[in-house]
Design an enzyme around this catalytic site. Structure first.
Site, PDB file in Angstrom:
ATOM      1  N   TYR A 170       0.841  -1.208   0.000  1.00  0.00           N
ATOM      2  CA  TYR A 170       0.000   0.000   0.000  1.00  0.00           C
ATOM      3  C   TYR A 170       0.873   1.254   0.000  1.00  0.00           C
ATOM      4  O   TYR A 170       0.688   2.150  -0.830  1.00  0.00           O
ATOM      5  CB  TYR A 170      -0.903  -0.028   1.231  1.00  0.00           C
ATOM      6  CG  TYR A 170      -1.919   1.092   1.303  1.00  0.00           C
ATOM      7  CD1 TYR A 170      -2.892   1.246   0.329  1.00  0.00           C
ATOM      8  CD2 TYR A 170      -1.909   1.987   2.371  1.00  0.00           C
ATOM      9  CE1 TYR A 170      -3.833   2.265   0.414  1.00  0.00           C
ATOM     10  CE2 TYR A 170      -2.853   2.994   2.471  1.00  0.00           C
ATOM     11  CZ  TYR A 170      -3.814   3.139   1.488  1.00  0.00           C
ATOM     12  OH  TYR A 170      -4.740   4.145   1.577  1.00  0.00           O
ATOM     13  N   GLY A 230      -1.594  -4.571  20.557  1.00  0.00           N
ATOM     14  CA  GLY A 230      -0.442  -4.094  21.328  1.00  0.00           C
ATOM     15  C   GLY A 230      -0.902  -3.543  22.676  1.00  0.00           C
ATOM     16  O   GLY A 230      -1.955  -3.934  23.191  1.00  0.00           O
ATOM     17  N   ASP A 231      -0.105  -2.610  23.221  1.00  0.00           N
ATOM     18  CA  ASP A 231      -0.495  -2.050  24.528  1.00  0.00           C
ATOM     19  C   ASP A 231      -1.482  -0.886  24.373  1.00  0.00           C
ATOM     20  O   ASP A 231      -1.940  -0.319  25.366  1.00  0.00           O
ATOM     21  CB  ASP A 231       0.749  -1.628  25.326  1.00  0.00           C
ATOM     22  CG  ASP A 231       1.530  -0.517  24.628  1.00  0.00           C
ATOM     23  OD1 ASP A 231       1.057   0.015  23.594  1.00  0.00           O
ATOM     24  OD2 ASP A 231       2.632  -0.181  25.112  1.00  0.00           O
TER      25      ASP A 231
END
Ligand code: UDP
Length: 339
Positions: A170, A230-231
């Site tokens: 992309y 993730g976090d």
């Protein structure tokens, strides 16, 4: 003896007067016009007096987004892959090249089509603009900045892109599209515009396109866990679709001497994905809880547009805060889900 009046002056009763032809409407061609953003642009252009031709192969777009236009004499839909030669009769004033898969899930599933539409598709769309003497606009992306080392992102930043990672198809297709657009501008004198779109949301996003807005909203409406990758400290800045389309419209119509240089369009209000998840839970009144999933490879850690340029050359800035834009967005997803 009075001079014999000319036929024009003699009679015309109001009812029999020849109809004066209205000035020709501008003609806009929109590739990807059955997609989320393209279809909103179609509505705006029709409302502003354009005739609109949509070209879309419907691999990520849908006729659901344009079916309300069936029978409109100013609207025409052509189902075609824009990587193939584009032929149209008659004049064209504006070419808006919107076609491309745009969500990480879509371009992971369609990496070659993504690269082809940014390269071959942009070539065909630029060729159409050149042949017709039309102005051309390419929808580029904040992804050209990759995982940015400059924050917020200004147009002068060249980016930090992994060309061979999962998002490379992309990012590099859009970077190539920008380069090709500038080549047509410099070599052929095509009047061109490059908009770099930041995260955008609103009605007509595909429920299952995997992007964070449909993902979180559909999870919240179903009271399912909200999947924060993730976090959740990575940031994004969300622009409501109508704000974005207004900015893009102004860029296309802009006559500033620098208008052919890239222009960021987005909302600078930046949130972590954890904050965004909480906002969606609040806005939907959901009972969902937050769960964490692995962070996808090369997921940008921070993203916020610097829109100084858009403010200066377009007198544009977003008007719709997140809390307001989420109302029609959530209503749309609710209707799709039947929740
Ligand atoms: N994201 C998430 N949960 C999801 C989908 C996305 O936490 O179910 C995160 C994703 O990792 C990214 C952010 O939301 O950090 C925006 O992702 P999106 O796919 O909408 O677009 P991107 O901005 O990455 O192109």
């Amino acid at each position: 003896m009075p001079a014999s009046p000319s036929p024009r002056k003699t009679s015309p009763k109001p009812t029999s007067a020849p109809r004066r032809r209205s000035p020709a409407k501008p003609v806009s061609v929109i590739t990807g016009g059955a997609g989320f953003l393209g279809s909103h642009l179609v509505d705006v252009l029709l409302a502003r007096g354009h005739r609109v031709v949509v070209i879309d192969n419907l691999i990520t777009g849908s006729t659901d987004n344009i079916q309300h236009l069936a029978g409109n004499p100013d609207f025409r839909f052509i189902k075609q892959d824009v990587t193939e030669y584009l032929y149209l009769d008659g004049p064209v004033d504006f070419v808006w090249h919107f076609a491309s898969p745009a969500s990480p899930i879509d371009y992971l599933e369609l990496p070659i089509q993504t690269l082809k539409v940014g390269s071959l598709g942009t070539h065909k769309a630029l060729g159409l603009a050149l042949t017709k003497g039309a102005r051309f606009l390419i929808t580029s992306t904040s992804e050209v900045y990759g995982d940015p080392l400059v924050h917020p992102q200004t147009e002068s930043y060249w980016g930090n892109v992994n060309p061979i990672g999962p998002r490379g198809c992309y990012d590099e297709s859009k970077r190539f599209a920008e380069a090709l657009t500038m080549a047509y501008h410099r070599e052929h004198g095509v009047d061109t515009r490059i908009v770099r779109i930041f995260n955008t949301y609103g009605p007509r996003m595909r429920l299952e396109d995997g992007r964070v807005v449909p993902a979180f909203v559909s999870q919240a409406l179903r009271n399912k866990p909200i999947t924060v990758f993730g976090d959740g400290t990575q940031t994004r800045s969300f622009c409501f679709a109508s704000d974005l389309i207004e900015g893009i419209y102004r860029l296309m119509m802009c006559k500033d001497a620098s208008a052919s240089n890239p222009c960021n369009i987005g909302n600078p209000h930046e949130l972590t994905m954890l904050q965004f998840a909480e906002e969606i839970i609040r806005a939907t009144g959901s009972k969902s809880r937050i769960v964490h999933k692995p962070l996808p490879q090369d997921d940008p850690k921070q993203r916020r547009p610097d829109i100084t340029r858009a403010r200066q050359i377009l007198q544009w800035e977003p008007q719709i805060p997140l809390s307001e834009g989420l109302v029609p967005t959530i209503a749309y997803f609710r209707s799709r889900i039947g929740a």
